[in-house]
Design a protein around this motif. Structure first.
Motif, PDB file in Angstrom:
ATOM      1  N   ALA A  86       0.908  -1.225   0.117  1.00  0.00           N
ATOM      2  CA  ALA A  86       0.063  -0.069  -0.068  1.00  0.00           C
ATOM      3  C   ALA A  86       0.752   1.202   0.069  1.00  0.00           C
ATOM      4  CB  ALA A  86      -0.922  -0.024   1.181  1.00  0.00           C
ATOM      5  N   LYS A  87       2.230   1.206   0.055  1.00  0.00           N
ATOM      6  CA  LYS A  87       3.324   2.079  -0.099  1.00  0.00           C
ATOM      7  C   LYS A  87       2.951   3.155   1.145  1.00  0.00           C
ATOM      8  CE  LYS A  87       2.924   2.085  -5.047  1.00  0.00           C
ATOM      9  NZ  LYS A  87       2.789   3.029  -6.534  1.00  0.00           N
ATOM     10  N   ILE A  88       2.823   2.340   2.319  1.00  0.00           N
ATOM     11  CA  ILE A  88       2.750   3.159   3.506  1.00  0.00           C
ATOM     12  C   ILE A  88       4.118   3.244   4.156  1.00  0.00           C
ATOM     13  CG2 ILE A  88       1.727   3.199   5.868  1.00  0.00           C
ATOM     14  CD1 ILE A  88      -0.427   3.899   3.675  1.00  0.00           C
ATOM     15  N   ILE A  89       4.903   2.269   3.820  1.00  0.00           N
ATOM     16  CA  ILE A  89       6.303   2.246   4.556  1.00  0.00           C
ATOM     17  C   ILE A  89       7.335   2.053   3.153  1.00  0.00           C
ATOM     18  CG2 ILE A  89       5.687   1.493   6.673  1.00  0.00           C
ATOM     19  CD1 ILE A  89       6.763  -1.250   5.707  1.00  0.00           C
ATOM     20  N   SER A  90       8.569   2.386   3.481  1.00  0.00           N
ATOM     21  CA  SER A  90       9.473   2.309   2.366  1.00  0.00           C
ATOM     22  C   SER A  90       9.847   0.808   1.920  1.00  0.00           C
ATOM     23  CB  SER A  90      10.863   3.236   2.975  1.00  0.00           C
ATOM     24  OG  SER A  90      12.016   3.054   1.955  1.00  0.00           O
ATOM     25  N   GLY A  91      10.181   0.775   0.592  1.00  0.00           N
ATOM     26  CA  GLY A  91      10.708  -0.406   0.107  1.00  0.00           C
ATOM     27  C   GLY A  91      12.003  -0.547  -0.083  1.00  0.00           C
ATOM     28  N   LYS A  92      12.841   0.629   0.325  1.00  0.00           N
ATOM     29  CA  LYS A  92      14.108   0.600   0.067  1.00  0.00           C
ATOM     30  C   LYS A  92      14.953   0.104   1.107  1.00  0.00           C
ATOM     31  CE  LYS A  92      13.830   4.760  -3.219  1.00  0.00           C
ATOM     32  NZ  LYS A  92      14.068   6.232  -3.046  1.00  0.00           N
ATOM     33  N   LYS A  93      14.501  -0.115   2.508  1.00  0.00           N
ATOM     34  CA  LYS A  93      15.238  -0.612   3.397  1.00  0.00           C
ATOM     35  C   LYS A  93      14.870  -2.002   3.775  1.00  0.00           C
ATOM     36  CE  LYS A  93      13.895   1.303   7.587  1.00  0.00           C
ATOM     37  NZ  LYS A  93      13.395   2.130   8.668  1.00  0.00           N
ATOM     38  N   LYS A  94      15.681  -2.471   4.508  1.00  0.00           N
ATOM     39  CA  LYS A  94      15.709  -3.838   4.833  1.00  0.00           C
ATOM     40  C   LYS A  94      15.112  -3.819   6.265  1.00  0.00           C
ATOM     41  CE  LYS A  94      19.400  -5.985   1.932  1.00  0.00           C
ATOM     42  NZ  LYS A  94      20.801  -6.712   2.295  1.00  0.00           N
ATOM     43  N   TYR A  95      14.130  -4.781   6.667  1.00  0.00           N
ATOM     44  CA  TYR A  95      13.742  -4.954   7.952  1.00  0.00           C
ATOM     45  C   TYR A  95      14.402  -6.184   8.681  1.00  0.00           C
ATOM     46  CZ  TYR A  95      10.486  -1.329   6.222  1.00  0.00           C
ATOM     47  OH  TYR A  95       9.971  -0.269   5.787  1.00  0.00           O
ATOM     48  N   ALA A  96      15.436  -5.933   9.640  1.00  0.00           N
ATOM     49  CA  ALA A  96      15.954  -6.786  10.011  1.00  0.00           C
ATOM     50  C   ALA A  96      15.034  -7.986  10.927  1.00  0.00           C
ATOM     51  CB  ALA A  96      17.051  -6.431  11.162  1.00  0.00           C
ATOM     52  N   PHE A  97      14.244  -7.517  11.559  1.00  0.00           N
ATOM     53  CA  PHE A  97      13.496  -8.170  12.377  1.00  0.00           C
ATOM     54  C   PHE A  97      12.866  -9.610  11.545  1.00  0.00           C
ATOM     55  CE2 PHE A  97      10.035  -5.877  10.475  1.00  0.00           C
ATOM     56  CZ  PHE A  97       9.094  -6.881  10.257  1.00  0.00           C
ATOM     57  N   GLU A  98      12.836  -9.579  10.322  1.00  0.00           N
ATOM     58  CA  GLU A  98      12.496 -10.673   9.470  1.00  0.00           C
ATOM     59  C   GLU A  98      13.523 -11.961   9.626  1.00  0.00           C
ATOM     60  OE1 GLU A  98      10.436  -9.832   5.555  1.00  0.00           O
ATOM     61  OE2 GLU A  98      11.566  -8.219   5.930  1.00  0.00           O
ATOM     62  N   THR A  99      14.775 -11.855  10.221  1.00  0.00           N
ATOM     63  CA  THR A  99      15.621 -12.598  10.268  1.00  0.00           C
ATOM     64  C   THR A  99      15.828 -12.790  11.727  1.00  0.00           C
ATOM     65  OG1 THR A  99      17.378 -11.330   9.884  1.00  0.00           O
ATOM     66  CG2 THR A  99      16.416 -12.788   8.228  1.00  0.00           C
ATOM     67  N   ASN A 100      15.198 -12.170  12.867  1.00  0.00           N
ATOM     68  CA  ASN A 100      15.619 -12.166  14.141  1.00  0.00           C
ATOM     69  C   ASN A 100      14.358 -12.739  14.937  1.00  0.00           C
ATOM     70  OD1 ASN A 100      18.476 -10.869  14.432  1.00  0.00           O
ATOM     71  ND2 ASN A 100      17.517  -9.986  13.008  1.00  0.00           N
ATOM     72  N   ASN A 101      14.515 -13.159  16.077  1.00  0.00           N
ATOM     73  CA  ASN A 101      13.383 -13.360  17.221  1.00  0.00           C
ATOM     74  C   ASN A 101      12.497 -12.042  17.046  1.00  0.00           C
ATOM     75  OD1 ASN A 101      11.778 -14.103  19.235  1.00  0.00           O
ATOM     76  ND2 ASN A 101      13.310 -14.124  20.794  1.00  0.00           N
ATOM     77  N   ASN A 102      11.236 -12.203  16.986  1.00  0.00           N
ATOM     78  CA  ASN A 102      10.642 -10.929  16.922  1.00  0.00           C
ATOM     79  C   ASN A 102      10.528 -10.486  18.394  1.00  0.00           C
ATOM     80  OD1 ASN A 102       8.484  -9.454  15.213  1.00  0.00           O
ATOM     81  ND2 ASN A 102       7.276 -10.179  17.072  1.00  0.00           N
ATOM     82  N   LYS A 103      10.410 -11.372  19.193  1.00  0.00           N
ATOM     83  CA  LYS A 103      10.132 -10.861  20.791  1.00  0.00           C
ATOM     84  C   LYS A 103      11.360  -9.791  20.919  1.00  0.00           C
ATOM     85  CE  LYS A 103      11.045 -12.220  25.481  1.00  0.00           C
ATOM     86  NZ  LYS A 103      12.191 -11.632  25.541  1.00  0.00           N
ATOM     87  N   THR A 104      12.701 -10.168  20.573  1.00  0.00           N
ATOM     88  CA  THR A 104      13.627  -9.264  21.023  1.00  0.00           C
ATOM     89  C   THR A 104      14.126  -8.149  20.189  1.00  0.00           C
ATOM     90  OG1 THR A 104      15.345 -10.625  20.327  1.00  0.00           O
ATOM     91  CG2 THR A 104      14.746 -10.854  22.636  1.00  0.00           C
TER      92      THR A 104
END
Length: 285
Positions: A167-185
């Motif tokens: 929906a183009k609400i957030i940037s698609g240019k950055k990586k979201y590191a939480f995807e490969t980490n424990n969401n809790k921390t």
């Protein structure tokens, strides 16, 4: 402050100013917004030996509360808050008005920095899952990265992130590191300012996370939910398609997904769904 006092105070003031890294602004105001342990370190490390202070004035300065002996070394003198204030005041570096402005800016300001994309993902995932009260919250109880609860909630937030990207609400240019980490921390504890930025709509009580968007009778608050949506969607939609993407997610996500993480049925009824959609439609259609 007398000129002879200023001359001696300057011997303590200049090292303190250098350690803090202040050039033209007020050292007092800089310390005011520093952490307590930092202030102690700055002041202590800027102390000087008593031999460098005029013996005739040392006692007077101490009695006036402008300087104080170092708690761990009585041969060292440090500048006090009173000494710093009076010195800068005499040099017109600071006055009561500037002090109050700094207090207002730091502690009483109603404006905050914009919510980050990570913050929007947190808010949107809780909105989509309809975690609208403490009784219907996300609870990070397990410290085990691969616990079922953590994995499911991680998948929820990835889905929420993908919806916001589409929906183009957030940037698609950055990586979201939480995807490969424990969401809790790595996600739910990333954005420490989110409670303040949302004026308490987002609540993090220990390991419990939820959106405070209901009244005392646990009915959805139109005012709070509208405010929440506007915090997530900060720019106008460019197309009807974008509106529909967000609307569909808000309408169906919790009813399809929540059972995977909790048997709780709060706010999944038709009345709640209709209320949420009406608030969204009034704002964007």
């Amino acid at each position: 402050m007398k000129a002879i006092y200023r001359r001696e105070i300057r011997k303590l003031y200049n090292p303190l100013k250098e350690k803090i890294g202040v050039t033209k602004s007020s050292v007092f105001l800089k310390l005011l917004i520093s952490r307590k342990n930092k202030i102690r370190d700055f002041v202590s490390s800027a102390g000087i030996t008593s031999s460098l202070i005029d013996k005739r004035l040392c006692k007077e300065l101490e009695e006036k509360g402008f300087i104080v002996k170092h708690p761990n070394d009585f041969h060292i003198y440090c500048l006090t808050a009173s000494g710093l204030w009076n010195y800068e005041k005499s040099r017109e570096n600071i006055d009561l008005e500037s002090l109050l402005k700094e207090f207002d800016s730091e502690y009483f300001s109603t404006t905050t920095n914009p919510i980050s994309d990570t913050g929007k993902i947190i808010l949107f995932s809780l909105l989509c899952n309809r975690n609208f009260s403490k009784k219907c919250a996300i609870t990070m109880e397990s410290d085990h990265i691969n616990s079922h609860y953590n994995i499911v909630w991680l998948n929820f937030t990835i889905l929420a992130k993908d919806i916001l990207l589409k929906a183009k609400i957030i940037s698609g240019k950055k990586k979201y590191a939480f995807e490969t980490n424990n969401n809790k921390t790595y996600l739910m504890q990333r954005d420490n300012n989110l409670v303040e930025q949302t004026n308490g709509i987002y609540q993090r009580l220990g390991k419990v996370h939820f959106l405070n968007v209901t009244d005392k009778q646990r009915n959805i608050s139109v005012r709070k939910l509208r405010a929440l949506i506007k915090l997530i969607i900060t720019e106008n939609f460019e197309s009807v398609e974008q509106i529909q993407i967000i609307k569909n997610a808000i309408k169906t996500f919790a009813r399809i997904q929540r059972h995977k993480i909790s048997p709780d049925q709060s706010y999944l009824d038709i009345k709640s769904t209709r209320s949420i959609i009406n608030i969204f439609d009034e704002e964007y259609l």
